[in-house]
Design an enzyme around this catalytic site. Structure first.
Site, PDB file in Angstrom:
ATOM      1  N   ILE A  31       0.733  -1.226  -0.106  1.00 35.54           N
ATOM      2  CA  ILE A  31       0.012  -0.016  -0.039  1.00 35.54           C
ATOM      3  C   ILE A  31       0.939   1.223  -0.011  1.00 35.54           C
ATOM      4  O   ILE A  31       0.369   2.533  -0.172  1.00 35.54           O
ATOM      5  CB  ILE A  31      -0.985   0.099   1.213  1.00 35.54           C
ATOM      6  N   ASN A  86      11.454  -8.711   6.948  1.00 40.51           N
ATOM      7  CA  ASN A  86      11.573  -8.098   8.447  1.00 40.51           C
ATOM      8  C   ASN A  86      11.217  -8.869   9.270  1.00 40.51           C
ATOM      9  O   ASN A  86      10.049  -9.534   8.962  1.00 40.51           O
ATOM     10  CB  ASN A  86      11.123  -6.840   8.674  1.00 40.51           C
ATOM     11  N   GLN A  93       9.749  -5.583  12.038  1.00 40.65           N
ATOM     12  CA  GLN A  93       8.570  -6.007  11.477  1.00 40.65           C
ATOM     13  C   GLN A  93       7.520  -5.388  11.988  1.00 40.65           C
ATOM     14  O   GLN A  93       6.981  -5.448  13.172  1.00 40.65           O
ATOM     15  CB  GLN A  93       8.424  -7.578  11.690  1.00 40.65           C
ATOM     16  N   HIS A  99       5.794 -12.156   5.688  1.00 45.46           N
ATOM     17  CA  HIS A  99       5.589 -11.648   4.398  1.00 45.46           C
ATOM     18  C   HIS A  99       7.232 -11.391   3.442  1.00 45.46           C
ATOM     19  O   HIS A  99       7.916 -10.882   4.475  1.00 45.46           O
ATOM     20  CB  HIS A  99       4.881 -10.299   4.078  1.00 45.46           C
ATOM     21  N   HIS A 101       8.848  -8.971   1.064  1.00 45.38           N
ATOM     22  CA  HIS A 101       8.738  -7.981  -0.005  1.00 45.38           C
ATOM     23  C   HIS A 101       9.613  -8.187  -1.191  1.00 45.38           C
ATOM     24  O   HIS A 101      10.707  -8.871  -1.136  1.00 45.38           O
ATOM     25  CB  HIS A 101       9.459  -6.691   0.810  1.00 45.38           C
TER      26      HIS A 101
END
Ligand code: 5GP
Ligand code: ZN
Length: 118
Positions: A31, A86, A93, A99, A101
């Site tokens: 986002i 992270n 994080q 997740h 990236h």
């Protein structure tokens, strides 16, 4: 997990701009992108962080890594990219659902990390 933001994205309760989906993996655009290409690959099953992963998660984590290159090329990062995971407080994080990236674009990125004191 009920209140986990990425679990809610996986369930479709929060909209996301999807890059890829299969039974085990979802990829969607960040986002708040830090480069022309910036999306995340997440396991659909909640795993809080890489520090919490176990051998039971090896399949889905392998799948995520194996998909990253193809998706990065498709998204406009044909000559490489950076993957960042992270982890925990030290790794800064923010979202506690594992997740990966994928960050890139047509031009080289900046340096990987700013050297910190101590
Ligand atoms: P972390 O710091 O945990 O590695 O990264 C969390 C990332 O999730 C951030 O880059 C942030 O922009 C992204 N993010 C946080 N909330 C949302 C959201 O609701 N939707 C999407 N697409 N990305 C989000
Ligand atoms: Zn979750």
């Amino acid at each position: 997990m009920q209140d986990c933001i990425f679990c809610r994205i996986v369930r479709g309760e929060i909209p996301s701009s999807k890059v890829y989906e299969d039974d085990e993996v979802l990829a969607f655009h960040d986002i708040n992108p830090v480069a022309p290409v910036h999306f995340m690959l997440v396991p659909k099953r909640h795993i809080a962080s890489l520090a919490d992963a176990s051998m039971d998660d090896a399949g889905v984590l392998g799948r995520i890594m194996a998909l990253a290159g193809r998706l990065a090329r498709e998204q406009g990062s044909p000559e490489g990219f950076r993957t960042i995971v992270n982890t925990g407080r030290i790794g800064r994080q923010d979202v506690m659902h594992l997740h990966v990236h994928v960050i890139g674009g047509p031009k080289p990125l900046g340096p990987m990390i700013v050297r910190s004191a101590g």
